[in-house]
Design an enzyme around this catalytic site. Structure first.
Site, mmCIF file in Angstrom:
data_model
loop_
_atom_site.group_PDB
_atom_site.id
_atom_site.type_symbol
_atom_site.label_atom_id
_atom_site.label_comp_id
_atom_site.label_asym_id
_atom_site.label_seq_id
_atom_site.Cartn_x
_atom_site.Cartn_y
_atom_site.Cartn_z
ATOM 1 N N HIS A 135 0.848 -1.194 0.000
ATOM 2 C CA HIS A 135 0.000 0.000 0.000
ATOM 3 C C HIS A 135 0.885 1.246 0.000
ATOM 4 C CE1 HIS A 135 -3.889 -2.031 1.711
ATOM 5 N NE2 HIS A 135 -3.394 -2.662 0.654
ATOM 6 N N GLU A 156 1.035 3.851 1.834
ATOM 7 C CA GLU A 156 1.599 4.240 3.137
ATOM 8 C C GLU A 156 2.808 3.375 3.495
ATOM 9 O OE1 GLU A 156 -1.544 3.450 2.424
ATOM 10 O OE2 GLU A 156 -2.978 4.523 3.688
ATOM 11 N N CYS A 178 -5.903 2.029 5.718
ATOM 12 C CA CYS A 178 -6.739 0.850 5.940
ATOM 13 C C CYS A 178 -6.354 0.194 7.267
ATOM 14 C CB CYS A 178 -6.555 -0.132 4.788
ATOM 15 S SG CYS A 178 -4.938 -0.958 4.817
ATOM 16 N N CYS A 196 -2.590 -0.677 7.470
ATOM 17 C CA CYS A 196 -1.680 0.467 7.590
ATOM 18 C C CYS A 196 -1.839 1.174 8.932
ATOM 19 C CB CYS A 196 -1.887 1.418 6.423
ATOM 20 S SG CYS A 196 -1.424 0.695 4.825
HETATM 21 ZN ZN LIG Z 1 -3.310 0.219 3.662
#
Ligand SMILES: [Zn+2]
Length: 197
Positions: A84, A86, A119, A122
């Site tokens: 992801h 992040e 999410c 993360c």
């Molecule tokens: Zn994420």
């Protein structure tokens, strides 16, 4: 499956355009809105270059406004569900600063700016990253509106992060962040959740 990959090292290859982006001189950005515009631009570029999902993130030095690292969603090209935006931005900052702890003594205070709020995975990773501050653009429900699953986040995740010493600013340039999500939905449309959870 390629049998030669069974024992392969884990390597996340950054897109060449992202390397060029980082190599270009980035002037310090002194406001949360300017920093968020950069994260949103990363998300848009990731769509245009067809290198992943509509999410961008960046780590900034909170004291000087300098860009430390940039990340985009690379789940599909890297065959890695953890890739992801992040996680890429944080990992890149840790490699650049040669420290797994971005909150270590001697380092400047660092913040993560994410075009969409993180999410479940993360959010869970942030306390271990050493990051001091989080800035979010679009909300969880804005990502869900175009089909992305943000996972089982703690309902009071902002407070939980604050208890861990990570402050959070939400809804920064939210409308611009939503525009990128909707652009992706109209022009790409591939939602890559492995499963609904
Ligand atoms: Zn994420």
């Amino acid at each position: 499956m390629n049998p030669q990959n069974v024992t392969a090292d884990i390597l996340l290859q950054l897109p060449s355009w992202l390397k060029r982006f980082m190599a270009e001189e980035q002037t310090p950005l002194h406001t949360a809105e300017e920093r968020m515009q950069l994260a949103i631009r990363l998300a848009q570029l990731n769509i245009e270059h067809r290198t992943g999902g509509p999410f961008g993130a960046a780590v900034f030095n909170m004291e000087t406004g300098e860009l430390v690292s940039a990340g985009v969603n690379l789940v599909i090209p890297s065959n890695c569900s953890m890739a992801h935006a992040e996680m890429i931005a944080i990992s890149s900052a840790q490699q650049k600063l040669e420290n797994f702890d971005l909150g270590a003594a001697g380092l400047p205070h660092l913040e993560l700016v994410s075009s969409t709020e993180p999410c479940a995975m993360c959010v869970g990773a942030l306390p271990w990253s050493g990051i001091r501050h989080l800035v979010c653009g679009a909300r969880h429900e804005d990502a869900r509106a175009i089909g992305f699953d943000e996972g089982p986040k703690h309902p009071r995740w902002v407070e939980e992060l604050k208890h861990r010493g990570i402050s959070v600013d939400s809804d920064i340039c939210r409308s611009g962040a939503i525009e990128v999500l909707q652009y992706y939905s109209k022009h790409e449309g591939f939602i890559y959740n492995a499963r609904q959870g």
